[in-house]
Design a protein around this motif. Sequence first.
Motif, short mmCIF file in Angstrom:
data_model
loop_
_atom_site.label_atom_id
_atom_site.label_comp_id
_atom_site.label_asym_id
_atom_site.label_seq_id
_atom_site.Cartn_x
_atom_site.Cartn_y
_atom_site.Cartn_z
N ASN A 71 37.79 38.94 45.26
CA ASN A 71 37.32 38.02 45.11
C ASN A 71 38.07 36.77 46.08
OD1 ASN A 71 35.56 38.65 42.98
ND2 ASN A 71 36.54 37.51 41.37
N ASP A 131 44.94 34.43 35.72
CA ASP A 131 43.97 34.89 36.74
C ASP A 131 43.96 36.39 36.91
OD1 ASP A 131 42.24 32.65 37.01
OD2 ASP A 131 43.50 31.96 38.56
N THR A 181 42.95 44.79 40.87
CA THR A 181 42.86 43.12 40.33
C THR A 181 44.19 42.34 41.02
OG1 THR A 181 44.21 43.64 38.49
CG2 THR A 181 41.73 43.73 38.55
N GLN A 219 41.43 38.91 37.60
CA GLN A 219 40.51 39.07 38.57
C GLN A 219 40.52 39.74 39.75
OE1 GLN A 219 38.00 36.43 38.87
NE2 GLN A 219 38.80 35.92 36.91
#
Length: 153
Positions: free
Chosen positions: A146, A139, A108, A142
Amino acid sequence: DRDLVLEAVRQNGLALQHAGEAARADHEVVLEAMRQNDDALKYATTELQEHPMLLPDAARANPLALQGAMALVCTVSELSKVRLGVNFRAIMGLGGAEIEGFFPHEATLKDLGILLRGEHEVHVYIVLPGQALPISPLDAGQPLSNFCYSMDA
């Protein structure tokens, strides 16, 4: 004024109790308050008290800086998917050292932030390729994948 409240909670997280409803409902204000004092969460709105990124352990572990904080700026110049994960290249600070490496697919933004800050207990701004502003600490969960811009063979 939001900036004034942010600075107040950076100094004393419990200052959140004196903030208006809008500040107590603001994810970023509450995150900054939580980084300073775990007890600040009880002054956040009910909705935010249950937000996973604002729970005490998550708030303390989040390495990403919120705009306006004193923090190291790390500019990611490459973030690309490869067969086994994600390659990255970043520049530390202004004209600083370049660091590159690899993360598995499940990594992440938080993982990248922890690596970039190194052994220092500081927050970092991470500017991703093609972005003008740093990513938000909200974020952090995330997946890095991505934000990749290419797929190597």
